[in-house]
Each structure stands twice: as structure tokens, then as C-alpha cells.
Design an enzyme around this catalytic site. Sequence first.
Site, PDB file in Angstrom:
ATOM      1  CG  ASP A 121      -1.350  -0.813   1.371  1.00  0.00           C
ATOM      2  OD1 ASP A 121      -2.952  -1.442   1.313  1.00  0.00           O
ATOM      3  OD2 ASP A 121      -1.333  -2.128   1.481  1.00  0.00           O
ATOM      4  CB  THR A 136      -5.341  -3.874   2.368  1.00  0.00           C
ATOM      5  OG1 THR A 136      -5.366  -2.571   1.578  1.00  0.00           O
ATOM      6  CG2 THR A 136      -4.306  -4.033   3.466  1.00  0.00           C
TER       7      THR A 136
END
Length: 311
Positions: free
Chosen positions: A50, A123
Site C-alpha cells: 500500500d 488489503t
Amino acid sequence: MATAAPLVVRLLASSVSVASRAGKIVRDVMSKGELGIVEKGKDDYQTEADRSAQTCIISSLAAQYPKINIIGEEGSPEHEGEIPSDWLITEGDEEVLKLVCPGNLQGVKEEEVVVWVDPLDGTSEYTQGFLEHVTVLIGISVNETPVAGVIHQPYYKEGLGVGKKLGRNIWGLQGAGVGGFSLAPPPSSLIITTTRSHSNPVVEQALQVMNASQVLRVGGAGYKVLQLLEGKASVYVFASPGCKKWDTCAPEAVLAAAGGALTDVLGRRYKYGPAEPHPNKTGVLAAVNPELHKYALERIPQELKDALAKK
Ligand code: AMP
Ligand code: MG
Ligand code: MG
């Protein structure tokens, strides 16, 4: 990238190219096996992928479009040392650069644009190995409305054996259409797509009233909208406040360019101006055509809508 194309077209072309690079970062972090997981909040994680994918996207776009307001999910991630030069992408996707910009977007200036970046959507699924659900989202909004965007799917497999390519870019531009995939009609029976990892009793109540033949539970706002675009689901229903503007800007832009709509569960459009609060407090309701969207909107009980609106 020296071209005479209008700003919105150049910015979309740049976003498509940098999304591919960010997708490679997402794959590389996974192959190395050190995810560097940080818990940002309850059921809310961040990994090295990320952080690095966001650094790649924001540095590349900010260098080329200095006056654009760019808002990324991960804030300003710390990056140790110099940013690798191969993370700085300056080219733009050739196919997108050939698009004809609709008249109302031709004169847009950098100061009027807000770009919403989710460097890795899904995620939770990424950390649990549901890699197909993972997407990179770059949404371009003008005067508070998403007008263009890219949904990049880093683990999409194209072809088999020799010539096998990983990753694809699905893009859309208001008034010009969509590309990178085959748009398919909705399934013949009602199939709902919803969250895999952020459900609660209200989310379940909104699913029960749909009278659906099937409920698909998958990760990410990007992947769920892809299911709508590819005819695998009819409606995306999420009656809960967890999604943010970076989750919905790109998917809304692509869906709208394909003739669909993404709103809250009260049927109102979110606004994407620079000062808007990040959370989409009143949930998500999306469909590939207005009829399915209207059907789902009418099914959600008024008490549930009122309760979410009060939060
Ligand atoms: P999901 O459909 O659960 O994969 O969520 C779509 C996007 O919204 C992902 O980026 C999630 O991280 C985010 N999201 C949804 N619900 C929550 C929540 N309760 N807390 C944190 N993030 C959420
Ligand atoms: Mg997300
Ligand atoms: Mg994310």
C-alpha cells in the site's frame, strides 16, 4: 509526455500507465514475502505494498501535474531514501491518449481537478491470499464529480503459457466510454455483490431484502464494480459507513462511463471536492444500469436509510 491532448485525457493516460507500475510493486512485495503489516484501525490494515504503490502513483502524477490536488488513502507514507527512479512514470497509455475528449471536459484546468488514489484496494484480501480481489484505483474528479478513472487488477491473468501477461487496466472517461475489458450485460437472475470482510447486522439486513438468487462476498470496491461491468453481478450493496472517497471515485467514474451509477444507499451521489470528508458514511449502492439501481434502492427499507443517514 508531450502531447496536445486535453488535460483530462493526458491525466487518465498517465494514471493508466502508473497504475500498471503500482500493480507490479504490489506483486513484487507479495513475492518477496515481507508484507510489513500495520493495523491502522479496527479491520483496517496497511502493508508495504500500500505504502510503496502510493508513493509511486503520487510522485509520478505530482511531478507531471503540480497544481492538481491528489488525495491518497495512505496520507504521506514514509519512504526511506530516494524514490527508485523506475517508480517515476512519465509516459501515458497510447490508446487512452487517442480518446476524443468530450466538449465539457476540454477546458478543464489542473486547479479544478482532485485525484483520489487507493493504491491497493482489498488489503484484507491481499494479506489472506485472495489476490484476484486486489485492485489499484485512481479516480479523477472535476467540480466534485468523478469523470474518469482506472481500475488496475495486478493479478489478472491474460492468455496462457507463452505470452502470458499479468495485470490489466480497466478505464472509463465520461462521454467517451470504457476500455480494457469486454462490457457484459447483467446476469439473468439477481446476483448481489458485497463485502467479504466488513459485514455487520445492518449490511446483512440490506442484503436479505433484495430477494437475490445469489450473494457474492468479495473484497474491494474496485473488484465489486468489475463484477458489475463484466456481468457477474447485478448490484453492489453495502449499507455501512466503511468505504472512503478513494474506494469509490475510480469505480464510480468507470461505471458511469459504462451507463451505470454508484450512489449511497439513499440514492444520493457522493461529492469528491478537496474538502469533502473522506468516509462514505451512508454506504454504497451501485449497478450497471439505472433500472437495477432503482430496483435495489426501492427495496432498502426507509428505516434502514434513516438510521444510516443519522450516523
Ligand atoms: P470491502 O467491500 O469490505 O472490501 O470494502 C471496500 C473498501 O472499503 C475497502 O478499501 C475497505 O478497506 C473499506 N472498508 C469497508 N468497510 C470498512 C470498515 N468497516 N473499516 C475499514 N475499511 C472499510
Ligand atoms: Mg480500498
Ligand atoms: Mg487501500
